[in-house]
Scaffold this motif. Structure first.
Motif, PDB file in Angstrom:
ATOM      1  N   SER A 121      15.403  -5.841   1.976  1.00  0.00           N
ATOM      2  CA  SER A 121      14.012  -5.938   1.534  1.00  0.00           C
ATOM      3  C   SER A 121      13.116  -4.938   2.268  1.00  0.00           C
ATOM      4  O   SER A 121      12.193  -4.361   1.676  1.00  0.00           O
ATOM      5  CB  SER A 121      13.482  -7.362   1.741  1.00  0.00           C
ATOM      6  N   SER A 122      13.388  -4.710   3.555  1.00  0.00           N
ATOM      7  CA  SER A 122      12.584  -3.735   4.303  1.00  0.00           C
ATOM      8  C   SER A 122      12.829  -2.323   3.794  1.00  0.00           C
ATOM      9  O   SER A 122      11.909  -1.500   3.733  1.00  0.00           O
ATOM     10  CB  SER A 122      12.886  -3.829   5.796  1.00  0.00           C
ATOM     11  N   LEU A 123      14.067  -2.039   3.406  1.00  0.00           N
ATOM     12  CA  LEU A 123      14.383  -0.734   2.827  1.00  0.00           C
ATOM     13  C   LEU A 123      13.710  -0.564   1.469  1.00  0.00           C
ATOM     14  O   LEU A 123      13.150   0.492   1.163  1.00  0.00           O
ATOM     15  CB  LEU A 123      15.900  -0.583   2.685  1.00  0.00           C
ATOM     16  N   GLN A 124      13.746  -1.594   0.657  1.00  0.00           N
ATOM     17  CA  GLN A 124      13.104  -1.533  -0.652  1.00  0.00           C
ATOM     18  C   GLN A 124      11.603  -1.289  -0.506  1.00  0.00           C
ATOM     19  O   GLN A 124      11.011  -0.538  -1.285  1.00  0.00           O
ATOM     20  CB  GLN A 124      13.367  -2.829  -1.414  1.00  0.00           C
ATOM     21  N   ASP A 125      11.007  -1.914   0.515  1.00  0.00           N
ATOM     22  CA  ASP A 125       9.564  -1.756   0.730  1.00  0.00           C
ATOM     23  C   ASP A 125       9.223  -0.309   1.072  1.00  0.00           C
ATOM     24  O   ASP A 125       8.182   0.215   0.635  1.00  0.00           O
ATOM     25  CB  ASP A 125       9.106  -2.677   1.861  1.00  0.00           C
ATOM     26  N   ILE A 126      10.095   0.369   1.841  1.00  0.00           N
ATOM     27  CA  ILE A 126       9.859   1.775   2.171  1.00  0.00           C
ATOM     28  C   ILE A 126       9.782   2.601   0.895  1.00  0.00           C
ATOM     29  O   ILE A 126       8.885   3.440   0.732  1.00  0.00           O
ATOM     30  CB  ILE A 126      10.973   2.308   3.101  1.00  0.00           C
ATOM     31  N   PHE A 127      10.708   2.366  -0.025  1.00  0.00           N
ATOM     32  CA  PHE A 127      10.718   3.140  -1.270  1.00  0.00           C
ATOM     33  C   PHE A 127       9.554   2.758  -2.182  1.00  0.00           C
ATOM     34  O   PHE A 127       8.997   3.622  -2.875  1.00  0.00           O
ATOM     35  CB  PHE A 127      12.045   2.935  -1.992  1.00  0.00           C
ATOM     36  N   LYS A 128       9.169   1.490  -2.178  1.00  0.00           N
ATOM     37  CA  LYS A 128       8.059   1.053  -3.028  1.00  0.00           C
ATOM     38  C   LYS A 128       6.739   1.715  -2.629  1.00  0.00           C
ATOM     39  O   LYS A 128       5.830   1.850  -3.455  1.00  0.00           O
ATOM     40  CB  LYS A 128       7.908  -0.469  -2.955  1.00  0.00           C
ATOM     41  N   ARG A 129       6.632   2.130  -1.383  1.00  0.00           N
ATOM     42  CA  ARG A 129       5.379   2.704  -0.891  1.00  0.00           C
ATOM     43  C   ARG A 129       5.265   4.203  -1.185  1.00  0.00           C
ATOM     44  O   ARG A 129       4.233   4.804  -0.903  1.00  0.00           O
ATOM     45  CB  ARG A 129       5.243   2.440   0.610  1.00  0.00           C
TER      46      ARG A 129
ATOM     47  N   MET B  87       0.842  -1.195   0.000  1.00  0.00           N
ATOM     48  CA  MET B  87       0.000   0.000   0.000  1.00  0.00           C
ATOM     49  C   MET B  87       0.882   1.252   0.000  1.00  0.00           C
ATOM     50  O   MET B  87       1.854   1.341   0.748  1.00  0.00           O
ATOM     51  CB  MET B  87      -0.912   0.008   1.238  1.00  0.00           C
ATOM     52  N   LYS B  88       0.527   2.213  -0.843  1.00  0.00           N
ATOM     53  CA  LYS B  88       1.292   3.451  -0.940  1.00  0.00           C
ATOM     54  C   LYS B  88       1.019   4.356   0.271  1.00  0.00           C
ATOM     55  O   LYS B  88      -0.028   4.293   0.893  1.00  0.00           O
ATOM     56  CB  LYS B  88       0.899   4.213  -2.218  1.00  0.00           C
ATOM     57  N   TYR B  89       2.013   5.188   0.602  1.00  0.00           N
ATOM     58  CA  TYR B  89       1.817   6.174   1.654  1.00  0.00           C
ATOM     59  C   TYR B  89       0.775   7.202   1.210  1.00  0.00           C
ATOM     60  O   TYR B  89       0.661   7.523   0.022  1.00  0.00           O
ATOM     61  CB  TYR B  89       3.128   6.890   1.969  1.00  0.00           C
ATOM     62  N   ASN B  90       0.035   7.736   2.162  1.00  0.00           N
ATOM     63  CA  ASN B  90      -0.988   8.735   1.871  1.00  0.00           C
ATOM     64  C   ASN B  90      -0.355  10.091   1.547  1.00  0.00           C
ATOM     65  O   ASN B  90       0.756  10.400   1.979  1.00  0.00           O
ATOM     66  CB  ASN B  90      -1.928   8.904   3.066  1.00  0.00           C
TER      67      ASN B  90
END
Length: 299
Positions: A261-269, A1-4
């Motif tokens: 992977s946790s860092l990548q997830d931050i950017f993906k959002r 889910m993307k950040y608001n």
């Protein structure tokens, strides 16, 4: 889910500190700060990403989320200062307790890391507590121990803006206590001001003088060493670690468990259109290089 992305309709007073357009407003019983990142930079996503990295490391940090105001992109941050309390910036504390010039200028040779660390020890002796909501945890039991974590975060994200107004203490008159403020203002990190053209060259070059590793090696903090030269972020961390070895090892252990992977997830959002793929790749490489440098520190 993307950040608001929070849309802001109104504002009250303008904030005077710093160089970016910003303002405070009051809504639903709480004050919020809206900061508008400068055009053609990634200052907004750098703030949001840095907040989530700090949170993953267990470092108390001002909260940042994406916002928009009158067609301008920015970040939204709820005030971390409780009602009827006051944030006292680092320069005010330095002027009060040590021999330090009374100035708001950022490039001050008296801004030595050794002086700041000595100030932390002095404030500890006066009963200044850890940030609100943070309980002593193993080797991290004092504000000096916590500040080592702030310096590690700076080194990890190549933050070059830990000047004397970008840290401080919160005065809580009702309880007659002071606490270390959470870390805040990370808009100069992660190579967010590097142009996309330069990013592409740095990611593809075979010239060792222009690689991502070369880029992070040139980062400087506002802190001066005792030799009157500005310290690199990793050197600032190492200097503090020598005085707070247990805390430094505890923070490095947390860093060691921060997965790619946790860092990548931050950017993906990050919402579409707010950051380019090359900028993501570059920021992740910056973090990777800095993480390696930090974990290689001999304590």
């Amino acid at each position: 889910m993307k950040y608001n992305i929070t849309s802001i309709e109104l504002y009250d007073t303008l904030e005077q500190l710093g160089t970016k357009e910003k303002f405070w407003f009051y809504e639903k019983g709480q004050y919020f700060l809206c900061k508008l990142g400068r055009p053609s930079t990634g200052e907004n996503w750098a703030e949001v990403v840095s907040f989530h990295i700090a949170t993953a490391l267990g470092i108390p940090c001002a909260s940042y989320g994406f916002s928009s105001w009158r067609g301008k992109e920015g970040v939204l941050s709820p005030s971390f200062v409780p009602d009827y309390c006051r944030l006292i910036h680092g320069n005010e504390l330095l002027v009060k307790y040590v021999d330090y010039p009374e100035t708001t200028a950022y490039k001050v040779r008296e801004y030595k890391l050794s002086t700041v660390l000595a100030l932390m020890r002095m404030l500890e002796s006066k009963g200044v507590k850890l940030p609100i909501g943070f309980e002593p945890e193993g080797a991290v039991s004092t504000i000096g121990d916590m500040f080592v974590g702030y310096l590690m975060l700076d080194a990890l994200i190549s933050n070059q803006d830990r000047h004397h107004q970008n840290w401080g203490m919160i005065e809580m008159p009702d309880a007659r206590t002071y606490t270390l403020a959470p870390t805040y203002d990370h808009a100069s990190s992660l190579g967010c001001r590097v142009s996309e053209g330069e990013i592409r060259k740095r990611l593809s070059t075979t010239d060792k003088r222009f690689t991502v590793a070369a880029f992070v090696s040139k980062a400087k903090t506002p802190f001066f060493g005792d030799d009157n030269k500005r310290l690199k972020p990793v050197d600032a961390f190492h200097m503090a670690a020598e005085r707070h070895r247990g805390a430094a090892l505890a923070w490095l252990e947390k860093l060691n468990h921060l997965s790619e992977s946790s860092l990548q997830d931050i950017f993906k959002r990050i919402p579409d259109g707010l950051i380019s793929e090359p900028s993501i790749d570059f920021a992740l490489q910056v973090i990777k290089e800095n993480k390696s440098n930090l974990l290689d520190c001999e304590l």
